[in-house]
Design a protein around this motif. Structure first.
Motif, PDB file in Angstrom:
ATOM      1  N   LEU A   1      17.597  38.781 -16.129  1.00  0.00           N
ATOM      2  CA  LEU A   1      17.936  38.046 -14.915  1.00  0.00           C
ATOM      3  C   LEU A   1      16.922  36.945 -14.675  1.00  0.00           C
ATOM      4  N   GLY A   2      17.406  35.742 -14.424  1.00  0.00           N
ATOM      5  CA  GLY A   2      16.519  34.630 -14.125  1.00  0.00           C
ATOM      6  C   GLY A   2      16.852  33.413 -14.971  1.00  0.00           C
ATOM      7  N   ARG A   3      15.936  32.474 -14.977  1.00  0.00           N
ATOM      8  CA  ARG A   3      16.136  31.245 -15.757  1.00  0.00           C
ATOM      9  C   ARG A   3      16.256  31.584 -17.240  1.00  0.00           C
TER      10      ARG A   3
ATOM     11  N   LYS B   1      11.332  32.700 -21.663  1.00  0.00           N
ATOM     12  CA  LYS B   1      11.717  33.888 -20.914  1.00  0.00           C
ATOM     13  C   LYS B   1      12.259  34.988 -21.829  1.00  0.00           C
TER      14      LYS B   1
ATOM     15  N   GLY C   1      21.966  34.104 -15.145  1.00  0.00           N
ATOM     16  CA  GLY C   1      21.137  32.934 -14.897  1.00  0.00           C
ATOM     17  C   GLY C   1      21.646  31.743 -15.673  1.00  0.00           C
ATOM     18  N   THR C   2      21.028  30.606 -15.443  1.00  0.00           N
ATOM     19  CA  THR C   2      21.439  29.376 -16.099  1.00  0.00           C
ATOM     20  C   THR C   2      20.266  28.761 -16.843  1.00  0.00           C
TER      21      THR C   2
ATOM     22  N   SER D   1      25.242  31.788 -13.184  1.00  0.00           N
ATOM     23  CA  SER D   1      24.590  31.902 -11.879  1.00  0.00           C
ATOM     24  C   SER D   1      25.460  32.727 -10.927  1.00  0.00           C
TER      25      SER D   1
ATOM     26  N   ALA E   1      12.998  38.403 -10.115  1.00  0.00           N
ATOM     27  CA  ALA E   1      13.976  39.215 -10.835  1.00  0.00           C
ATOM     28  C   ALA E   1      13.453  40.621 -11.090  1.00  0.00           C
TER      29      ALA E   1
END
Length: 447
Positions: free
Chosen positions: A267-269, A274, A299-300, A323, A353
């Motif tokens: 979850l997240g960018r 990441k 996420g995007t 998103s 997240a």
């Protein structure tokens, strides 16, 4: 079957990998047996005074601890705060952790009767010279708003990004001092010490000035409190971790049926640093070991990178959810088992997240980066930042062969988030600081 039972081989006790961190958690698990029999009660070990100190106060009294989290009955009346930083528009998707955290904080402050004057950072796109001009105009606009509306607020709460913005942020702190307003400097992100050591004298001097002008310095990472007090000479430091709202619904049953599918979520960018690509490779390794793993990425990111990931995982059960709004995220997380967070992002701090996943009862499997170790504590797995997909797959393979342990870790994660990183715990600490600052102002200031 692997152990003479009806369980699949990958859940066989005899086939379990001897992972040291897993063995340690299994030993510690006995101490939590009583608590996990009654999920309605909070974990006895997960208390603010035994795991993470919620407040490190004045430099002259660094061991001061707060009373039980709660809102002071002697609230200072009619507090208005000028809130400066990256702020997501109301009802709009956030562009990052700072924006989403600030929007959540502002919403909760207003629910507790605090008037908030929002002064969001400018958002700029385009060539460098255009972005520079837009940023300059945006920060000038914030400064002018502080001067023009000086009579309408008592306190300034700023969440600086530092880096290329440290000069205008330092000037805003100086302006707050000139206006004779109280200042809470809320420092976030995990590169505070490294950027202080690696950037030049100009950066260090600007940060030192910001610290010296602040009446209170908020630290998102508990591990930075000593640095702020001893190196930067902050007069008062308050531990203000990231926080979330704890979902009301508990779902313990999801860990009773692991032989059908292991649900992993990121979850997240979505970006290389990441670890999204690493996540896909981990699923591939688990599937090769006959583990029915599935990965959901929420996420995007850059379209070209998303396309690359989709091509890389096209033969695997990998879902790109894009998103989602907070309610959709909460619904998704309630069905997952593992939160995978192999981040190497240089500015990683206390991840939104990670807190949200723990609050939803997911077992965190994270890199030893940013504030992950402080946040996760004993409710998940921490791997070194140079760990490979094979390393993560080995830990996951060993862990999911112990569904009872995973269920216990899930309960611990939720309990830890509830005790230390919930809005019910952190917002009263922030309100208490606001009230102390407002009471300390001489009469006539801010009127």
């Amino acid at each position: 079957m692997g152990d003479g039972t009806d369980r699949p081989y990958w859940m066989s006790q005899s086939a379990r990998l001897q992972d040291p961190s897993l063995a340690k958690l299994q030993r510690e698990d006995r101490a939590y047996a009583a608590e996990t029999q009654n999920p309605a009660e909070p974990t006895g070990n997960a208390t603010a005074t035994t795991l993470v100190p919620p407040l490190i106060s004045d430099a002259a009294a660094p061991e001061r601890w707060p009373i039980e989290a709660g809102i002071d009955s002697k609230m200072a009346p009619a507090i208005t705060v000028a809130f400066i930083g990256p702020i997501a528009g109301e009802g709009e998707p956030a562009r990052g952790g700072f924006e989403s955290a600030n929007r959540r904080t502002i919403t909760l402050l207003r629910q507790h009767g605090v008037e908030v004057l929002e002064l969001p950072y400018p958002v700029a796109r385009g060539p460098t010279w255009i972005k520079t001009l837009l940023y300059l105009q945006g920060f000038v606009r914030i400064a002018l708003s502080l001067v023009r509306r000086a009579g309408s607020f008592q306190l300034v709460h700023i969440t600086p990004l530092r880096r290329q913005f440290i000069l205008p942020e330092m000037l805003l702190c100086r302006l707050t001092q000139m206006l004779k307003k109280r200042l809470l400097l809320d420092l976030r992100a995990g590169d505070l010490v490294s950027s202080y050591q690696e950037r030049g004298a100009f950066h260090r001097n600007c940060l030192a000035i910001m610290i010296s002008t602040a009446d209170v310095v908020g630290s998102e990472g508990n591990c930075y409190v000593r640095f702020l007090v001893e190196t930067l000479k902050a007069s008062r430091v308050v531990y203000l971790p990231n926080f979330t709202t704890i979902p009301r619904k508990r779902d313990e049953i999801r860990f009773d049926d692991l032989d059908h599918r292991i649900n992993i979520v990121m979850l997240g960018r979505v970006a290389p640093e990441k670890g999204a690509g690493l996540g896909i490779e981990i699923v591939r390794l688990l599937r090769n070991a006959n583990v029915p793993a599935r990965l959901t990425i929420i996420g995007t990111g850059a379209p070209t990178y998303i396309d690359f990931l989709m091509e890389h995982g096209k033969d695997l059960p990998v879902l790109f959810a894009g998103s989602l709004n907070p309610l959709e995220i909460e619904a998704r997380l309630s069905k997952e088992h593992i939160f995978l967070f192999p981040t190497r992002h240089f500015g990683e701090g206390h991840s939104n997240a990670l807190t949200e996943a723990m609050a939803a009862g997911l077992v965190p499997v994270c890199s030893d980066h940013g504030f992950n170790e402080d946040v996760v504590g004993d409710c998940g797995f921490i791997l070194s930042t140079d760990s490979t997909a094979d390393n993560y797959a080995s830990v996951l393979l060993a862990a999911i062969r112990s569904p009872g342990l995973l269920k216990s870790l899930s309960f611990r994660a939720r309990s830890r988030a509830e005790c230390l990183f919930s809005d019910a715990h952190v917002i009263p600490v922030l309100l208490d600081e606001y009230n102390n600052l407002a009471r300390s102002m001489p009469r006539g200031r801010g009127n």
